[in-house]
Design a protein around this motif. Structure first.
Motif, PDB file in Angstrom:
ATOM      1  N   PHE A 307       0.772  -1.224   0.017  1.00 22.83           N
ATOM      2  CA  PHE A 307      -0.167   0.116   0.076  1.00 22.83           C
ATOM      3  C   PHE A 307       0.881   1.262  -0.107  1.00 22.83           C
ATOM      4  O   PHE A 307       1.921   1.229   0.714  1.00 22.83           O
ATOM      5  CB  PHE A 307      -0.770  -0.207   1.069  1.00 22.83           C
ATOM      6  N   GLU A 308       0.360   2.349  -0.614  1.00 22.26           N
ATOM      7  CA  GLU A 308       1.290   3.605  -0.459  1.00 22.26           C
ATOM      8  C   GLU A 308       0.153   4.671  -1.011  1.00 22.26           C
ATOM      9  O   GLU A 308      -0.816   4.601  -1.476  1.00 22.26           O
ATOM     10  CB  GLU A 308       2.484   3.415  -1.532  1.00 22.26           C
ATOM     11  N   SER A 309       0.638   5.898  -0.450  1.00 21.42           N
ATOM     12  CA  SER A 309      -0.222   7.062  -0.730  1.00 21.42           C
ATOM     13  C   SER A 309       0.022   7.433  -2.032  1.00 21.42           C
ATOM     14  O   SER A 309       0.892   7.102  -2.816  1.00 21.42           O
ATOM     15  CB  SER A 309      -0.257   8.190   0.325  1.00 21.42           C
ATOM     16  N   VAL A 310      -1.115   8.366  -2.314  1.00 23.49           N
ATOM     17  CA  VAL A 310      -1.104   8.759  -3.929  1.00 23.49           C
ATOM     18  C   VAL A 310      -0.156   9.880  -3.972  1.00 23.49           C
ATOM     19  O   VAL A 310      -0.057  10.966  -3.365  1.00 23.49           O
ATOM     20  CB  VAL A 310      -2.460   9.253  -4.395  1.00 23.49           C
ATOM     21  N   ASP A 311       0.725   9.861  -5.187  1.00 15.62           N
ATOM     22  CA  ASP A 311       1.518  10.756  -5.525  1.00 15.62           C
ATOM     23  C   ASP A 311       0.686  11.871  -6.377  1.00 15.62           C
ATOM     24  O   ASP A 311       0.385  11.475  -7.884  1.00 15.62           O
ATOM     25  CB  ASP A 311       2.633  10.219  -6.252  1.00 15.62           C
ATOM     26  N   HIS A 312       0.190  12.849  -6.007  1.00 18.66           N
ATOM     27  CA  HIS A 312      -0.684  13.794  -6.719  1.00 18.66           C
ATOM     28  C   HIS A 312       0.136  14.285  -7.907  1.00 18.66           C
ATOM     29  O   HIS A 312      -0.475  14.842  -8.936  1.00 18.66           O
ATOM     30  CB  HIS A 312      -1.148  14.630  -5.860  1.00 18.66           C
ATOM     31  N   GLN A 313       1.500  14.531  -7.707  1.00 23.94           N
ATOM     32  CA  GLN A 313       2.057  14.952  -9.161  1.00 23.94           C
ATOM     33  C   GLN A 313       2.063  14.246 -10.500  1.00 23.94           C
ATOM     34  O   GLN A 313       1.838  14.654 -11.329  1.00 23.94           O
ATOM     35  CB  GLN A 313       3.561  15.104  -8.652  1.00 23.94           C
ATOM     36  N   ARG A 314       2.191  12.716 -10.179  1.00 26.75           N
ATOM     37  CA  ARG A 314       1.889  11.734 -10.871  1.00 26.75           C
ATOM     38  C   ARG A 314       0.457  11.839 -11.613  1.00 26.75           C
ATOM     39  O   ARG A 314       0.510  11.210 -12.686  1.00 26.75           O
ATOM     40  CB  ARG A 314       2.740  10.633 -10.548  1.00 26.75           C
ATOM     41  N   PHE A 315      -0.307  11.727 -10.655  1.00 25.71           N
ATOM     42  CA  PHE A 315      -1.729  11.723 -10.804  1.00 25.71           C
ATOM     43  C   PHE A 315      -2.538  12.639 -10.735  1.00 25.71           C
ATOM     44  O   PHE A 315      -3.194  12.607  -9.565  1.00 25.71           O
ATOM     45  CB  PHE A 315      -2.264  10.233  -9.961  1.00 25.71           C
ATOM     46  N   PRO A 316      -2.500  13.656 -11.307  1.00 27.39           N
ATOM     47  CA  PRO A 316      -3.431  15.069 -11.115  1.00 27.39           C
ATOM     48  C   PRO A 316      -4.862  14.720 -11.261  1.00 27.39           C
ATOM     49  O   PRO A 316      -5.562  15.540 -10.940  1.00 27.39           O
ATOM     50  CB  PRO A 316      -2.813  15.936 -11.932  1.00 27.39           C
ATOM     51  N   ALA A 317      -5.221  13.512 -11.687  1.00 26.57           N
ATOM     52  CA  ALA A 317      -6.604  13.337 -11.968  1.00 26.57           C
ATOM     53  C   ALA A 317      -7.375  13.456 -11.022  1.00 26.57           C
ATOM     54  O   ALA A 317      -8.605  13.890 -10.721  1.00 26.57           O
ATOM     55  CB  ALA A 317      -6.919  11.929 -12.793  1.00 26.57           C
ATOM     56  N   LEU A 318      -6.897  12.878  -9.869  1.00 27.02           N
ATOM     57  CA  LEU A 318      -7.683  13.026  -8.229  1.00 27.02           C
ATOM     58  C   LEU A 318      -7.879  14.408  -8.007  1.00 27.02           C
ATOM     59  O   LEU A 318      -9.135  14.682  -7.437  1.00 27.02           O
ATOM     60  CB  LEU A 318      -7.051  11.781  -7.500  1.00 27.02           C
ATOM     61  N   GLY A 319      -6.990  15.143  -8.177  1.00 22.09           N
ATOM     62  CA  GLY A 319      -7.301  16.585  -7.810  1.00 22.09           C
ATOM     63  C   GLY A 319      -8.356  17.152  -8.527  1.00 22.09           C
ATOM     64  O   GLY A 319      -9.121  17.740  -7.919  1.00 22.09           O
ATOM     65  N   LEU A 320      -8.523  16.874  -9.599  1.00 22.96           N
ATOM     66  CA  LEU A 320      -9.381  17.446 -10.634  1.00 22.96           C
ATOM     67  C   LEU A 320     -10.897  16.707 -10.113  1.00 22.96           C
ATOM     68  O   LEU A 320     -11.942  17.617 -10.149  1.00 22.96           O
ATOM     69  CB  LEU A 320      -9.226  17.066 -12.082  1.00 22.96           C
ATOM     70  N   ALA A 321     -11.085  15.632  -9.571  1.00 31.37           N
ATOM     71  CA  ALA A 321     -12.379  15.043  -9.280  1.00 31.37           C
ATOM     72  C   ALA A 321     -12.554  15.769  -8.172  1.00 31.37           C
ATOM     73  O   ALA A 321     -13.794  16.207  -7.627  1.00 31.37           O
ATOM     74  CB  ALA A 321     -11.888  13.478  -8.878  1.00 31.37           C
ATOM     75  N   ARG A 322     -11.760  16.280  -7.041  1.00 36.04           N
ATOM     76  CA  ARG A 322     -12.140  16.825  -5.862  1.00 36.04           C
ATOM     77  C   ARG A 322     -12.649  18.138  -6.219  1.00 36.04           C
ATOM     78  O   ARG A 322     -13.549  18.738  -5.592  1.00 36.04           O
ATOM     79  CB  ARG A 322     -10.775  16.804  -5.081  1.00 36.04           C
ATOM     80  N   ARG A 323     -11.957  18.766  -7.222  1.00 30.16           N
ATOM     81  CA  ARG A 323     -12.264  20.190  -7.684  1.00 30.16           C
ATOM     82  C   ARG A 323     -13.633  20.299  -8.086  1.00 30.16           C
ATOM     83  O   ARG A 323     -14.628  21.134  -7.905  1.00 30.16           O
ATOM     84  CB  ARG A 323     -11.339  20.581  -8.863  1.00 30.16           C
ATOM     85  N   CYS A 324     -14.294  18.989  -8.808  1.00 29.33           N
ATOM     86  CA  CYS A 324     -15.467  18.896  -9.189  1.00 29.33           C
ATOM     87  C   CYS A 324     -16.612  18.773  -8.186  1.00 29.33           C
ATOM     88  O   CYS A 324     -17.505  19.411  -8.367  1.00 29.33           O
ATOM     89  CB  CYS A 324     -15.716  17.681 -10.352  1.00 29.33           C
ATOM     90  N   LEU A 325     -15.917  18.081  -7.144  1.00 28.35           N
ATOM     91  CA  LEU A 325     -16.968  17.738  -6.044  1.00 28.35           C
ATOM     92  C   LEU A 325     -17.258  19.255  -5.380  1.00 28.35           C
ATOM     93  O   LEU A 325     -18.214  19.267  -4.779  1.00 28.35           O
ATOM     94  CB  LEU A 325     -16.552  16.821  -5.081  1.00 28.35           C
ATOM     95  N   LYS A 326     -16.252  20.047  -5.550  1.00 24.21           N
ATOM     96  CA  LYS A 326     -16.444  21.081  -4.703  1.00 24.21           C
ATOM     97  C   LYS A 326     -17.189  22.272  -5.445  1.00 24.21           C
ATOM     98  O   LYS A 326     -17.896  23.087  -4.846  1.00 24.21           O
ATOM     99  CB  LYS A 326     -15.050  22.022  -4.213  1.00 24.21           C
ATOM    100  N   ALA A 327     -17.359  22.009  -6.604  1.00 21.77           N
ATOM    101  CA  ALA A 327     -18.028  22.965  -7.748  1.00 21.77           C
ATOM    102  C   ALA A 327     -19.468  22.133  -7.806  1.00 21.77           C
ATOM    103  O   ALA A 327     -19.972  21.177  -6.821  1.00 21.77           O
ATOM    104  CB  ALA A 327     -17.247  22.816  -9.211  1.00 21.77           C
ATOM    105  N   GLY A 328     -20.393  22.786  -8.731  1.00 21.09           N
ATOM    106  CA  GLY A 328     -21.700  21.971  -8.845  1.00 21.09           C
ATOM    107  C   GLY A 328     -21.718  20.702  -9.476  1.00 21.09           C
ATOM    108  O   GLY A 328     -20.651  20.548 -10.118  1.00 21.09           O
ATOM    109  N   ALA A 329     -22.865  20.002  -9.632  1.00 20.67           N
ATOM    110  CA  ALA A 329     -22.693  18.569 -10.227  1.00 20.67           C
ATOM    111  C   ALA A 329     -22.463  18.815 -11.799  1.00 20.67           C
ATOM    112  O   ALA A 329     -21.924  17.930 -12.476  1.00 20.67           O
ATOM    113  CB  ALA A 329     -24.119  18.048 -10.015  1.00 20.67           C
ATOM    114  N   ALA A 330     -22.855  19.845 -12.463  1.00 18.33           N
ATOM    115  CA  ALA A 330     -22.511  20.217 -14.080  1.00 18.33           C
ATOM    116  C   ALA A 330     -21.154  19.892 -14.266  1.00 18.33           C
ATOM    117  O   ALA A 330     -20.859  19.472 -15.297  1.00 18.33           O
ATOM    118  CB  ALA A 330     -23.183  21.570 -14.266  1.00 18.33           C
ATOM    119  N   THR A 331     -20.359  20.522 -13.240  1.00 15.27           N
ATOM    120  CA  THR A 331     -18.756  20.387 -13.417  1.00 15.27           C
ATOM    121  C   THR A 331     -18.260  18.727 -13.609  1.00 15.27           C
ATOM    122  O   THR A 331     -17.417  18.349 -14.466  1.00 15.27           O
ATOM    123  CB  THR A 331     -17.917  20.902 -12.406  1.00 15.27           C
TER     124      THR A 331
END
Ligand code: NAD
Ligand code: MG
Length: 397
Positions: A307-331
């Motif tokens: 097990f290891e934690s996510v390297d957000h530099q390598r995998f920026p997609a997860l940050g985008l998902a969190r950005r979507c969740l903070k915005a409205g559902a249309a995002t």
């Protein structure tokens, strides 16, 4: 407060259950048909549907004799001949089959936003949906929840992580739940440098080390977009705020996800990576597990799990998902359709592997959309985004 989309609103779970498999020629569809075939006293195949691989659809009609088979293309309808199976065409026909009184469960195995309409039709008709099609929830989470909260339709998750969480929560008081932890294999390129990722081809991206899946989800796994979509899927399935949805890298794909309680305990669900486990659980719930669905897990043979934690530099997609969740559902709807277009462009060789996530990020910036309230508004939003992105990001096509 966690309010799962799954509840015991239905009273009659008696076997045999009549099942529709939407997307029967895909990876989820084929696994589902195998389970149904191995349990004839429990499940009856009412209808199947496909968009591609029509030769396989023909074989499935012969082998399983469903009452109906639906092809998306009306032109293809006449190429099938069957005494026992009536051949229909078009999404409308599939949706009306999903609402038939005799149907108990609809397995949502279509890939992409195309799968949303039958999911909504089935839920509106108070059916149980065994949901693999995560894009339905990512794009249409608001609509799905609205229908479920006002009727008796329900979803049992099939995506392995969400099924694991569902299984781990059985018998638990959800007020004790601190967070859920979605595991991610990291895909086929976990150990590769960013330089090496630049030259990844579609064949390389499709070859997942642990799971055998359709092309789109395999590419999504390689970019980590799959986990990003699953974070949004979890938000709608379990009604959890983004902060309570964690992600943990686990390259072996044996621990399918975990739930984390306030007392310091965590419960995990483990099995060999085979989607038949989650599909069978959804089909049989709450009547008890089926027998010998997947190969028994031997932890002694595996020896160690990592097990290891996510390297957000390598995998920026997860940050985008969190950005979507903070915005409205249309995002999230924009996020989904931009990713569908980007994956398609990558599979056609129009954009590179490392372009996928930046293209989706740019789409979030350039597409300023209104919140949707109805399916028609969501479908119109999809078309608008498709047009804008084709014009601005995929002009080479
Ligand atoms: P796949 O590409 O193997 O199969 C997709 C199925 O949908 C096929 O039967 C195809 O004919 C049908 N289809 C495609 N486009 C369609 C359209 N426009 N209209 C109607 N039908 C259409 O995909 P898959 O890997 O089986 O995945 C299906 C869904 O399940 C996806 O949403 C995926 O994210 C999800 N899922 C898959 C897995 C897996 O292991 N394969 C695991 C978890 C979740
Ligand atoms: Mg999954």
């Amino acid at each position: 407060m966690l309010v799962p989309i799954v509840s015991n609103k239905h009273q009659d779970f008696s076997y045999p259950r009549k099942v529709i498999v939407a997307g029967s020629t895909g990876s989820i569809g084929k696994s589902t048909l195998e389970i149904i075939k191995n349990n004839p006293e429990k499940f009856e195949l009412f209808a199947i549907s496909a968009h591609s691989n029509l030769a396989l659809l023909e074989q499935q009609i012969v082998e399983h004799s469903p009452k109906y088979a639906v092809v998306t293309d009306a032109g293809a309808q006449n190429q099938f001949k069957s005494k026992h199976t009536e051949i229909l065409s078009g999404m409308q026909e599939l949706c009306s089959l999903c609402t038939e009184g005799i149907v108990d469960t609809v397995v949502a195995g279509i890939v992409g936003i195309a799968g949303l309409t039958p999911v909504l039709a089935a839920l509106k008709a108070n059916k149980r949906v065994a949901l693999a099609n995560k894009e339905s929830l990512v794009a249409g989470g608001v609509l799905v929840r609205e229908i479920i909260e006002s009727g008796s339709g329900e979803i049992i998750p099939v995506d392995s992580e969400h099924s694991a969480i569902f299984q781990c929560l059985q018998g638990e008081n959800v007020e004790n739940l601190k967070s859920i932890i979605l595991t991610a294999s990291g895909g086929p390129f976990l150990g590769k440098s960013l330089d090496e990722l630049g030259s990844v081809t579609s064949e390389m991206a499709i070859a997942h080390p642990n799971w055998s899946m359709g092309a789109k989800i395999s590419v999504d796994s390689a970019t980590m977009m799959n986990k990003a979509l699953e974070v949004i899927e979890a938000r709608w399935l379990y009604n959890l705020p983004e902060e309570q949805i964690e992600v943990l890298i686990h390259p072996e794909s044996i621990v399918h996800s975990l739930v984390n309680f306030y007392d310091g305990s965590q419960i995990a669900q483990l099995s060999v990576p085979d989607m038949k486990g989650a599909i069978a659980y959804a089909l049989s719930y709450p009547n008890g597990r089926l027998r010998e669905v997947v190969t028994e897990l031997s932890l002694a043979r595996i020896g160690s799990l990592n097990f290891e934690s996510v390297d957000h530099q390598r995998f920026p997609a997860l940050g985008l998902a969190r950005r979507c969740l903070k915005a409205g559902a249309a995002t999230s709807a924009v996020f989904n359709i931009a990713n569908e277009l980007a994956v398609d462009a990558f599979l056609k060789g129009t954009i590179g592997f490392l372009d996928i996530v930046p293209v989706v990020e740019e789409a979030l910036t350039i597409c300023d959309v209104q919140e949707y309230r109805t399916l028609d508004e969501l479908l119109a939003l999809n078309e608008d985004v498709r047009t804008v992105l084709k014009e601005r990001l995929f002009r080479k096509e």
